[in-house]
Each structure stands twice: as C-alpha cells, then as structure tokens.
Motif scaffolding. Structure first.
Motif, PDB file in Angstrom:
ATOM      1  N   LEU B  24      -7.391   8.738   6.642  1.00 44.68           N
ATOM      2  CA  LEU B  24      -8.382   7.699   6.964  1.00 44.68           C
ATOM      3  C   LEU B  24      -9.591   8.318   7.677  1.00 44.68           C
ATOM      4  O   LEU B  24     -10.740   8.023   7.348  1.00 44.68           O
ATOM      5  CB  LEU B  24      -7.767   6.645   7.876  1.00 44.68           C
ATOM      6  N   GLU B  29      -9.633   7.044   0.567  1.00 50.35           N
ATOM      7  CA  GLU B  29      -9.290   5.627   0.381  1.00 50.35           C
ATOM      8  C   GLU B  29      -7.957   5.408  -0.299  1.00 50.35           C
ATOM      9  O   GLU B  29      -7.262   4.443  -0.041  1.00 50.35           O
ATOM     10  CB  GLU B  29     -10.401   4.924  -0.403  1.00 50.35           C
ATOM     11  N   GLU B  67      -5.606   2.759   3.728  1.00 47.68           N
ATOM     12  CA  GLU B  67      -5.808   1.872   4.876  1.00 47.68           C
ATOM     13  C   GLU B  67      -4.744   0.779   4.918  1.00 47.68           C
ATOM     14  O   GLU B  67      -4.196   0.464   5.973  1.00 47.68           O
ATOM     15  CB  GLU B  67      -7.206   1.243   4.821  1.00 47.68           C
ATOM     16  N   TYR B  70      -1.398   2.312   5.886  1.00 47.49           N
ATOM     17  CA  TYR B  70      -1.478   2.648   7.318  1.00 47.49           C
ATOM     18  C   TYR B  70      -1.207   1.405   8.171  1.00 47.49           C
ATOM     19  O   TYR B  70      -0.414   1.423   9.109  1.00 47.49           O
ATOM     20  CB  TYR B  70      -2.870   3.219   7.595  1.00 47.49           C
TER      21      TYR B  70
END
Lengths: 216, 216
Positions: B24, B29, B67, B70
């Motif tokens: 990140l 991405e 993302e 995560y």
C-alpha cells in the motif's frame, strides 16, 4: 555429527533449556516427564518423544537428570559455540537488546556495534564502543563475525542485509519491522513485536472480551 | 460473529498484514497470489488457502485488491479495537518497546507505565508518565486496561502476573525471560529473545558453518 532433528522439536528445545536452567538454579536434580509436563504445559508423551530424539536421556522410574539434560541440550543447540556477532543499529531497541541479552550463554560473543549517527558513534554499551557504520566492511574482514543483529530503520533493512551478506555474514537476528527472508546462503530469525501485538489483539477479540472503552 | 480460524492461519495473518501495508505504501493496488507468494516465500496455493478462509477476497485473473484485503485482515485481527494497555517494568527494554512500537496500529492504546524504581517514577516516555507500581491497583480499577506488557526482572514475573490477573488484566505480552503460561482466564504472547538467539545458534551449527574463532 549432528542428527537431523525436526524443526518443530528444535523450536521447543530453547524452552526446555530455559526451564531446565531455572530448575538447576533452584537446586532440582531430577525431574519426571510428568512434572516437566505440568510446568511447561506440554504433554508428558510429547516431552518423552522430543527428548528421545537425542537418545533417551530419561530413565524409567527415575526421570531426567536435570544437569545432564541441560548440558546435552546445550550441546545440541551448539550453545558452547562462540560465534562472533555484531549489532547493526544502536537505537534504543538495539541498545536495550545488548543490555538485556546474555549473548555468551546463547552461543555468541558480541564483538562490534555499528551506527550511522555521529552522536552515537564513540559511545560505549557494555564495554563495546559504537563504531561508524562506514567502517563495517573493514571490521568484518578482520574479525570475521558470523552473525549480525539487525536493528535499523525498516527502510534500509534490505540494503543493509544484502551488503552484509556480500561481506560474509551468515546469520541474521532481525529485530526490524521489515522481514528478512532466509535463502541458501544465510539463516535468519525474525522477531516481530508488531506481529506479536497483532496476534494478541486477535486472541483477545476471539475470546470475546469486551473492550474496556465500551464499558465506560 | 467471528469465524473459527486455525491457529496456524492466524499466526500468518500479521505477516500478510505487514506485507500488504508495505505494498500500500508503495502505491500497489492489486497483487496476484503468485506475486505475493514470491515476495513472502509462501506457496501461492497456501496463500489462496489462507485467504479463502475468510471468504475469497481474490478474483480470478485480477488478483487481490491490496487495500481491501488489508482492511479485511485488520478487521479479522481486530486491529481497529482500542484495547487499553499498560507497561509494567520501565527498564531499558520496556522503554525501547514503547518508543519503537506503534500500539495504536495494532489494536492497543498505551495508557499507563509502571515501575518500582524511584529514579524512574515521574519520567515521561512518549508523553506517558512512569507511575509508582504501588498505585497500579487503583489505576487498573479506574482505567480498566485489558492488556499488560511485562518487562520486569524474571524473578518477579510470576508474582506480578498473578496479581495483575487478580486485578482483571486479561492479556499479557511477555517480554521477560520467564515464561507466562496461558490459562482459561488470560491470553499470552511470549517474546523470548534468548530462544531466538538459541535457535539461530542451532541453525548456524546445523549448517556446519565454521566458527570464525577457529579460523584464526
């Protein structure tokens, strides 16, 4: 010649070693697998199985001779070795490591400490002067240390490890946030405080503990 | 409701989380299990298996949304929690821990630091004053922390842990030499520097590295 021992047994040996050391300190001469089992929270049969890997130190009805077993495990782990070690990165964590860790009892002798910070260079920790990191190559060529404790900022870890490997370092104790991957040339132990915190957080959440914040 | 996830998967999740965080930071991405596999040194099928436990975040031919993944792992680990934590033992190691560890990103808020040393009491670390350990009970009753980081001398660990458990502490991050055994009431993460050193010593010995001392 060392026998091949499974990784999971090796992982447990330091724990056995610590417990046996504590028993020795308390003057305990022998212990049964059952007593050791209760102390360590491992089943007695697991203990017998683990310790039998090295040729049955226990005696039926007598148990284990603590001092003998302690010495044998030290031998298996190679703790009587005197591998030279250096510390790279003398920040607060690096300094605390040196202050709190008895390298000598774990197979290592700390021979050098390095940092790039002019304010730290020249200071002493446990009788070892912090040297300028730019002299590290020369030092390694002369002293031939085997192991480096890495306690640098995460951004430089991979570069530092690559350079040290090229200089001949064979083992890393990694105390940085970044991970060092072992390869054919080097062995690695990673200690990740943040991972331990995260696992603890999970365990608490999984246990369904109420957050103290919510109770207010 | 949390799904039951195996201990071995949970053990790996913090590592995934760290790697994804680094990705990140670098503006990545999405990532395939293959790429992640190469970075982490885990097989791609292991990664898919691990992450599928939580309901298949990956998409065939697209990979994982970094993302999103995560965030999902943060959720699973409970990292958005704000469990209150205290540090017991403000020696060099305890202080370095506080300085170097971002508790807030790992599900915790450090709310108090305790020591018995009159010279330390009153000092500040990261904006938190070191308090006299004799006031700890009162503090815990008022603040209701969930977790204690233990960084005391080994001789007092078991007594300290017993007392803190009685006062309501539910989790321990143990940084002392002595071991804290988890029981039904508390969860524990032990970090043993000496064990890591011993394992590293074994790995070096097992690799048959010549000791630098012998080369001289």
């Amino acid at each position: 010649m060392k026998k091949q021992v499974s990784t999971s047994v090796i992982k447990r040996l330091p724990r056995y070693y610590r417990y046996l050391g504590e028993l020795l300190n308390c003057g305990v001469e022998r212990i049964s697998s059952k007593e050791l089992s209760e102390k360590m929270g491992i089943t007695a049969s697991q203990i017998r199985q683990d310790l039998n890997c090295f040729g049955g130190f226990g005696q039926q009805g007598y148990g284990y001779n603590v001092e003998y077993l302690y010495g044998e495990i030290a031998g298996i782990l190679g703790l009587n070795s005197r591998y030279k070690a250096i510390l790279v990165g003398a920040g607060k964590m690096g300094q605390a490591l040196v202050q709190n860790t008895t390298f000598e009892k774990r197979g290592f002798t700390l021979v050098g400490i390095f940092d790039t910070d002019p304010e730290k260079i020249g200071e002493e920790i446990k009788g070892i002067k912090i040297s300028d990191a730019k002299n590290i190559k020369e030092f390694i060529e002369k002293e031939k240390p085997t192991m480096a404790v890495i306690s640098t900022p995460r951004t430089v870890v991979s570069q530092v490890v690559r350079e040290l490997t090229d200089m001949g370092i064979k083992a890393f104790l990694n105390f940085s946030y970044a991970e060092i991957s072992p390869d054919d040339d080097v062995v690695v132990e990673n200690i990740h405080l943040s991972d331990s915190l995260m696992r603890l957080c999970y365990k608490i959440s999984a246990k369904g503990e109420k957050k103290s914040d919510n109770e207010e």
